[in-house]
Design a protein around this motif. Structure first.
Motif, PDB file in Angstrom:
ATOM      1  N   LEU A  35       0.832  -1.204   0.000  1.00 44.14           N
ATOM      2  CA  LEU A  35       0.000   0.000   0.000  1.00 44.14           C
ATOM      3  C   LEU A  35       0.866   1.254   0.000  1.00 44.14           C
ATOM      4  N   ALA A  36       1.953   1.210   0.752  1.00 42.41           N
ATOM      5  CA  ALA A  36       2.841   2.372   0.846  1.00 42.41           C
ATOM      6  C   ALA A  36       3.550   2.651  -0.477  1.00 42.41           C
ATOM      7  N   GLU A  37       3.760   1.612  -1.261  1.00 39.88           N
ATOM      8  CA  GLU A  37       4.512   1.752  -2.509  1.00 39.88           C
ATOM      9  C   GLU A  37       3.629   1.928  -3.740  1.00 39.88           C
ATOM     10  N   ASP A  38       2.350   1.665  -3.627  1.00 41.86           N
ATOM     11  CA  ASP A  38       1.454   1.696  -4.786  1.00 41.86           C
ATOM     12  C   ASP A  38       0.259   2.595  -4.475  1.00 41.86           C
ATOM     13  N   ASP A  39       0.279   3.801  -5.039  1.00 42.84           N
ATOM     14  CA  ASP A  39      -0.778   4.773  -4.752  1.00 42.84           C
ATOM     15  C   ASP A  39      -2.163   4.272  -5.132  1.00 42.84           C
ATOM     16  N   GLU A  40      -2.271   3.549  -6.239  1.00 37.86           N
ATOM     17  CA  GLU A  40      -3.581   3.053  -6.660  1.00 37.86           C
ATOM     18  C   GLU A  40      -4.138   2.037  -5.668  1.00 37.86           C
ATOM     19  N   LYS A  41      -3.276   1.150  -5.169  1.00 36.03           N
ATOM     20  CA  LYS A  41      -3.731   0.171  -4.182  1.00 36.03           C
ATOM     21  C   LYS A  41      -4.073   0.858  -2.863  1.00 36.03           C
ATOM     22  N   ALA A  42      -3.281   1.855  -2.485  1.00 33.82           N
ATOM     23  CA  ALA A  42      -3.556   2.593  -1.248  1.00 33.82           C
ATOM     24  C   ALA A  42      -4.892   3.325  -1.354  1.00 33.82           C
ATOM     25  N   THR A  43      -5.149   3.923  -2.509  1.00 37.46           N
ATOM     26  CA  THR A  43      -6.414   4.621  -2.731  1.00 37.46           C
ATOM     27  C   THR A  43      -7.581   3.646  -2.668  1.00 37.46           C
ATOM     28  N   ALA A  44      -7.429   2.486  -3.289  1.00 36.58           N
ATOM     29  CA  ALA A  44      -8.490   1.471  -3.262  1.00 36.58           C
ATOM     30  C   ALA A  44      -8.741   0.997  -1.831  1.00 36.58           C
ATOM     31  N   PHE A  45      -7.680   0.820  -1.050  1.00 38.16           N
ATOM     32  CA  PHE A  45      -7.824   0.389   0.344  1.00 38.16           C
ATOM     33  C   PHE A  45      -8.574   1.452   1.159  1.00 38.16           C
ATOM     34  N   ILE A  46      -8.178   2.711   1.021  1.00 40.14           N
ATOM     35  CA  ILE A  46      -8.834   3.781   1.775  1.00 40.14           C
ATOM     36  C   ILE A  46     -10.301   3.911   1.354  1.00 40.14           C
ATOM     37  N   HIS A  47     -10.575   3.777   0.067  1.00 36.92           N
ATOM     38  CA  HIS A  47     -11.967   3.831  -0.406  1.00 36.92           C
ATOM     39  C   HIS A  47     -12.790   2.693   0.217  1.00 36.92           C
ATOM     40  N   ALA A  48     -12.229   1.504   0.222  1.00 35.28           N
ATOM     41  CA  ALA A  48     -12.930   0.366   0.829  1.00 35.28           C
ATOM     42  C   ALA A  48     -13.161   0.606   2.320  1.00 35.28           C
ATOM     43  N   LEU A  49     -12.128   1.086   3.003  1.00 40.63           N
ATOM     44  CA  LEU A  49     -12.191   1.315   4.446  1.00 40.63           C
ATOM     45  C   LEU A  49     -13.146   2.452   4.810  1.00 40.63           C
ATOM     46  N   ALA A  50     -13.085   3.541   4.067  1.00 44.10           N
ATOM     47  CA  ALA A  50     -13.846   4.743   4.426  1.00 44.10           C
ATOM     48  C   ALA A  50     -15.252   4.776   3.849  1.00 44.10           C
ATOM     49  N   ASN A  51     -15.471   4.079   2.736  1.00 43.74           N
ATOM     50  CA  ASN A  51     -16.750   4.207   2.044  1.00 43.74           C
ATOM     51  C   ASN A  51     -17.502   2.891   1.894  1.00 43.74           C
ATOM     52  N   LEU A  52     -16.881   1.914   1.273  1.00 36.96           N
ATOM     53  CA  LEU A  52     -17.597   0.689   0.937  1.00 36.96           C
ATOM     54  C   LEU A  52     -18.008  -0.119   2.162  1.00 36.96           C
ATOM     55  N   VAL A  53     -17.062  -0.372   3.045  1.00 39.07           N
ATOM     56  CA  VAL A  53     -17.362  -1.192   4.222  1.00 39.07           C
ATOM     57  C   VAL A  53     -18.368  -0.502   5.147  1.00 39.07           C
ATOM     58  N   PRO A  54     -18.182   0.777   5.490  1.00 37.85           N
ATOM     59  CA  PRO A  54     -19.190   1.416   6.349  1.00 37.85           C
ATOM     60  C   PRO A  54     -20.586   1.435   5.724  1.00 37.85           C
ATOM     61  N   ALA A  55     -20.670   1.664   4.408  1.00 44.37           N
ATOM     62  CA  ALA A  55     -21.982   1.652   3.750  1.00 44.37           C
ATOM     63  C   ALA A  55     -22.615   0.269   3.836  1.00 44.37           C
ATOM     64  N   ASN A  56     -21.816  -0.779   3.650  1.00 47.03           N
ATOM     65  CA  ASN A  56     -22.344  -2.140   3.756  1.00 47.03           C
ATOM     66  C   ASN A  56     -22.815  -2.451   5.168  1.00 47.03           C
ATOM     67  N   ILE A  57     -22.061  -2.026   6.148  1.00 44.19           N
ATOM     68  CA  ILE A  57     -22.465  -2.258   7.538  1.00 44.19           C
ATOM     69  C   ILE A  57     -23.756  -1.493   7.830  1.00 44.19           C
ATOM     70  N   TYR A  58     -23.827  -0.248   7.385  1.00 45.02           N
ATOM     71  CA  TYR A  58     -25.037   0.557   7.571  1.00 45.02           C
ATOM     72  C   TYR A  58     -26.244  -0.142   6.955  1.00 45.02           C
ATOM     73  N   MET A  59     -26.079  -0.630   5.719  1.00 47.62           N
ATOM     74  CA  MET A  59     -27.199  -1.296   5.052  1.00 47.62           C
ATOM     75  C   MET A  59     -27.621  -2.554   5.807  1.00 47.62           C
ATOM     76  N   GLY A  60     -26.657  -3.276   6.365  1.00 45.91           N
ATOM     77  CA  GLY A  60     -26.987  -4.470   7.135  1.00 45.91           C
ATOM     78  C   GLY A  60     -27.723  -4.160   8.430  1.00 45.91           C
ATOM     79  N   LEU A  61     -27.403  -3.039   9.031  1.00 49.98           N
ATOM     80  CA  LEU A  61     -28.041  -2.649  10.285  1.00 49.98           C
ATOM     81  C   LEU A  61     -29.428  -2.043  10.072  1.00 49.98           C
ATOM     82  N   THR A  62     -29.639  -1.403   8.933  1.00 52.87           N
ATOM     83  CA  THR A  62     -30.868  -0.637   8.740  1.00 52.87           C
ATOM     84  C   THR A  62     -31.792  -1.174   7.656  1.00 52.87           C
ATOM     85  N   ASP A  63     -31.323  -2.045   6.819  1.00 53.44           N
ATOM     86  CA  ASP A  63     -32.079  -2.512   5.647  1.00 53.44           C
ATOM     87  C   ASP A  63     -32.360  -1.386   4.655  1.00 53.44           C
TER      88      ASP A  63
END
Length: 86
Positions: A35-63
């Motif tokens: 992640l430290a050496e590859d900006d694209e992978k780091a960006t994908a990781f941060i997007h998953a961490l900050a956006n995709l996963v929280p949205a999925n958890i929210y949808m699971g909790l609230t329908d």
């Protein structure tokens, strides 16, 4: 326990589990050097961490079905809500 204290407690638990992802002996690992050496992978990781996963958890909790932008609005409301607490 106040809302801020509860959020801090959850943050510690979540961060401890995330930290395990970067440990060599974990069942599931992510190479932090990659992640430290590859900006694209780091960006994908941060997007998953900050956006995709929280949205999925929210949808699971609230329908409620949300995309990343919709969830971002929810997250911004939470930031504002918690910034007003003493």
């Amino acid at each position: 326990m106040s809302n801020i204290e509860q959020a801090a407690h959850y943050a510690v638990l979540i961060q401890s589990k995330l930290t395990e992802l970067f440990e060599d002996d974990a069942d599931i690992t992510i190479d932090i050097n990659e992640l430290a050496e590859d900006d694209e992978k780091a960006t994908a990781f941060i997007h998953a961490l900050a956006n995709l996963v929280p949205a999925n958890i929210y949808m699971g909790l609230t329908d409620n079905s949300v995309n990343s932008i919709d969830f971002n609005h929810i997250a911004n409301k939470l930031c504002f809500q918690y910034s007003k607490e003493k």
